[in-house]
Design an enzyme around this catalytic site. Structure first.
Site, PDB file in Angstrom:
ATOM      1  N   HIS A  97       6.467   5.480  10.947  1.00 50.15           N
ATOM      2  CA  HIS A  97       5.120   5.888  11.363  1.00 50.15           C
ATOM      3  C   HIS A  97       4.029   5.433  10.400  1.00 50.15           C
ATOM      4  CE1 HIS A  97       7.334   8.480  14.140  1.00 50.15           C
ATOM      5  NE2 HIS A  97       6.236   8.495  14.855  1.00 50.15           N
ATOM      6  N   GLY A  98       4.404   5.066   9.195  1.00 51.44           N
ATOM      7  CA  GLY A  98       3.397   4.591   8.255  1.00 51.44           C
ATOM      8  C   GLY A  98       3.970   4.461   6.864  1.00 51.44           C
TER       9      GLY A  98
END
Lengths: 367, 468
Positions: B319-320
């Site tokens: 997600h990051g």
């Protein structure tokens, strides 16, 4: 209705809407200016390899599609109506409306901005008024939110702290409190500014604090142009136009008003500007960086140097009778450090820093 | 280009639909591929080359894997490794290089110049699609795609390119060569797209305003923390599920049926169930390509825990590139392990407590997810419980509650199947069914015009997936 028929209707109706708006958006003649928002609208950007590769074309194209969308004003109004009546949100584009008055929420107090403003004021005083005898004053013009925020249930700007903080940081300036001379009706309903014809008490308070007298008799007049203020365009909701009324005097025909920025003589009131994009520019021709008003009939040789924002344009004419010369300086457009090149600050003069709370709370524009 | 933008809705989409409609059947995938590259190039012109290179590698390695899988299995495996290495290499460099360098510098104190690599939008989605394609061909689950245009159309297909769902090649291989276009499918696509668009623009974006205002506010209070957390929880759901709805709807318009990505996750009765309802395509991707190859649950308890830990840490990291996302993933790993080995049987016995438990722990997770760093995450989690000297209420809390309550209530109801269930019930009644059928096109028109109005006025319109 049979499912198949319903689905066909959905497809056809949505296709007509989508393609119709699309063709209309592409084919319609483009607008250059938005009267309600008082700004130039984006035009189709030029396509170059550089602008495509660095993405500026795409960004500018998006701005263009937003600005040139068919029936843009109607869509903006639709959004404002949905926000107000469906979502029950009191603000659209940061504008709220209460009792027919449009206002922008000024919350929260920007202490950094106040510090910056104080730094600019002190720097001006140190540079030009440290030596010699000057009468130094400052005053704060409350915006409409001061009168509206509580009843409109908006987040409150702490005006007391704003003023106190500034007073504490600019001790060499005497503070003139004009809050009590004003009320909501002193302001236009759809604009940020105050109404000149209601400002005599406020002007008298300022003059009296500076030990100046004013015995000019004014005649109230009205402009025939309908006036929609700056908040009208931002709020995008229907509103009744207002009228600009102003105070005229025989004296005003005698004075010399000079616009140093454009090097030409102007009038106290500018009828041409009244018919322009912002009719409020009728007062002293709007946002000009340096203006002098000379009153040959003055019974005094006192001078006033007024550091001001746009609110100053409408109240300054009410000071004319009390001074032989008034110099209006807008240090948003003219570096304060450069003022000495253009202005000769006569000793013994009154120096007034007169700014609206909006500018003070967003004072990074002061140079 | 965002789906929720005027250039997409009234310039790009009509052109693509028109070109697609007039193109003969054999050229429809070519139209999709080319328009998808334009779509991608609109936001990231220079990264089109990267995407084309990745597709080319996937295409060539796919063919070679298939060619050698029976005769030269070692070479086939090598080709798989090449494909995986390129995909993960690109992903690692463009998405994670900055993170690793920053942490290396922080750990060692050495002076290493920051790489400042810009993250190409959608790289996490399309590299995962190529990875799954290569693995599926290697496993002989699907034949390699011989037509490069078809493979490129699948990987670059703009409806699912920048925010998912992660469409598996095996799910649409057949549809790439043989798909139908019907009034029913098109109408379903229009419905789904407009619904997704409205979820994004009219709910997610407006709830997002509260979140941004909270973060910027100096007037925080305990209840304002809770309001923020609830708004963010709804914001991220409507944003992400809205994008998935738009992708699925657009897929329908081009004759495809994509996998569902969200299924009312906030009605889940356990965190385990929540992850079966939230970002379904990502969860199943990690299950099939990481969790099961690691041994899944058919291993000892300790190894099973390790597998869960690895999968969820990677899910978070996907997600990051930030510690907040890693912690977010590990947080879910711990919750899932607790449920698997202990809590699940108790949760099944309750009817309300289990839902409150899920909502609370998911809410805490999103506070971590949206924090700019772990310090802020800890501060915000503490703030929810009054730690940090915050007052119980503040003027800002009341203001935002008063002004956003209707949208908050609509969001709460919209996150459950209540409206869908009510509509289905009404359709059972003949008169109500007729009224609903007449109303439907009108509601769709009203929604599209309202969304257009919000976009034209240049409203707040964030894109959350630039870090994915």
């Amino acid at each position: 209705m049979k499912m198949n028929l319903k689905n066909k209707i959905v497809c056809i109706v949505m296709a007509v809407l989508l393609f119709g708006l699309s063709v209309f958006a592409i084919a319609r003649p483009k607008d250059e200016y938005s009267d309600t928002e008082r700004r130039l609208l984006s035009q189709m950007p030029a396509v170059t390899v550089k602008s495509v590769m660095n993405g500026t074309f795409m960004t500018e194209f998006e701005d263009y599609t937003l600005d040139q969308f068919p029936h843009r004003e109607a869509f903006r109004t639709l959004k404002a109506l949905v926000v107000k009546y469906v979502f029950n949100n009191s603000q659209n584009n940061d504008i709220y409306i209460h009792d027919g008055y449009y206002a922008a929420q000024q919350y929260p107090l920007n202490t950094q901005s106040i510090d910056h403003v104080a730094k600019v004021f002190n720097s001006v005083c140190d540079r030009y008024f440290a030596e010699g005898d000057y009468n130094l004053y400052f005053s704060v013009i409350p915006d409409k939110g001061y009168f509206l925020q509580e009843q409109a249930k908006q987040l409150p700007l702490d005006y007391e702290t704003l003023v106190d903080s500034l007073r504490a940081q600019v001790p060499q300036l005497s503070y003139i409190d004009i809050f009590d001379t004003l009320q909501l009706t002193n302001f236009y309903k759809t604009d940020t500014h105050w109404r000149q014809e209601t400002l005599t008490d406020c002007a008298d308070m300022l003059l009296s604090a500076m030990n100046a007298k004013n015995d000019v008799q004014y005649i109230e007049k009205e402009l025939s142009v309908p006036f929609y203020g700056v908040y009208y365009g931002q709020a995008a909701l229907p509103a009744q136009p207002e009228q600009i009324r102003y105070l005229d005097a025989d004296l005003f025909a005698e004075v010399t008003v000079y616009d140093h920025e454009n090097r030409k003589q102007i009038g106290v009131y500018d009828l041409q500007k009244a018919n322009g994009k912002d009719p409020y520019e009728f007062f002293l021709s709007g946002p000009l960086s340096l203006i002098t008003i000379e009153n040959p009939d003055a019974s005094t040789d006192r001078e006033l140097f007024l550091f001001r924002d746009s609110f100053g344009s409408s109240i300054a004419p009410l000071f004319i009778g009390s001074y032989s010369k008034i110099t209006l300086m807008d240090i948003r457009y003219l570096q304060s450090a450069m003022l000495g090149n253009f202005v000769d600050f006569t000793e013994g003069s009154d120096i007034l820093f007169l700014y609206s709370s909006m500018i003070l709370n967003d004072g990074t524009t002061l140079k | 280009m965002l789906f929720s933008s005027i250039p997409f809705l009234y310039y790009f989409l009509p052109c693509v639909l028109l070109l697609y409609a007039i193109a003969p059947k054999r050229l429809k995938n070519t139209v999709l591929m080319l328009t998808s590259l334009v779509f991608y190039g609109w936001g990231e012109p220079k990264y089109v080359i990267l995407m084309v290179a990745t597709i080319a590698i996937g295409y060539v390695t796919g063919l070679l894997i298939e060619k050698w899988i029976d005769t030269k299995p070692r070479l086939a495996k090598l080709m798989l490794i090449v494909s995986v290495a390129f995909c993960l290499g690109f992903l690692g460099y463009f998405k994670y290089a900055n993170f690793f360098v920053e942490n290396f510098v922080a750990l060692t104190g050495l002076s290493v110049k920051a790489l400042n690599v810009a993250l190409p939008i959608g790289i996490s989605f399309y590299t995962f699609q190529i990875l799954s394609y290569s693995v599926d061909v290697y496993r002989k689950d699907v034949p390699a795609q011989k037509n490069p245009v078809n493979l490129a159309a699948y990987i670059a297909m703009f409806p699912q390119l920048i925010a998912g769902p992660i469409v598996r090649y095996s799910d649409i291989a057949e549809q790439l060569v043989n798909r139908t276009h019907t009034w029913d499918k098109t109408a379903a696509g229009i419905r789904r797209f407009i619904l997704g668009l409205a979820k994004k623009v009219l709910l997610a974006n407006i709830l997002g305003e509260v979140c941004d205002a909270f973060k910027a506010s100096d007037d925080k209070s305990v209840l304002f923390f809770w309001l923020y957390a609830v708004c963010y929880m709804l914001h991220v759901y409507f944003d992400f599920s809205g994008y998935s709805d738009m992708a699925i709807g657009l897929g329908h318009l081009f004759g495809f049926r994509f996998v569902e990505n969200f299924n009312y996750p906030y009605i889940a009765a356990s965190v385990t169930e929540f992850w079966r309802r939230w970002h379904i395509s990502l969860g199943s991707w990690f299950r099939d390509y990481v969790y099961i190859p690691l041994g899944g649950n058919r291993v000892g308890k300790l190894r099973h825990c390790f597998n869960i830990f690895v999968v969820w840490m990677l899910t978070g990291f996907w997600h990051g590139a930030d510690w907040t996302f890693i912690v977010w993933g590990i947080y879910f790993a711990i919750l899932l392990m607790i449920e698997k080995f202990f809590l699940l049987k108790y949760l099944k016995k309750t009817k309300i407590v289990n839902h409150i438990y899920v909502l609370l722990f998911v809410l805490f997770s999103f506070v971590i997810f949206n924090a700019s760093d772990m310090g802020e995450a800890v501060q915000y989690l503490g703030g929810l419980f009054g730690i940090g000297g915050y007052p119980l209420v503040s003027e800002s809390f009341f203001w935002y509650l008063r002004n956003y309550l209707p949208i908050l209530l609509v969001g709460c109801v919209g996150a459950t199947p209540a409206i869908k269930t009510a509509c289905n019930k009404l359709h059972e009644n003949k008169t109500a069914d007729r009224v609903l059928n007449v109303m439907e096109p009108l509601v769709l028109i009203a929604l599209l015009l309202t969304v257009t109005a919000f976009l034209v006025d240049g409203s707040y319109n964030p894109f959350l997936y630039f870090r994915f």
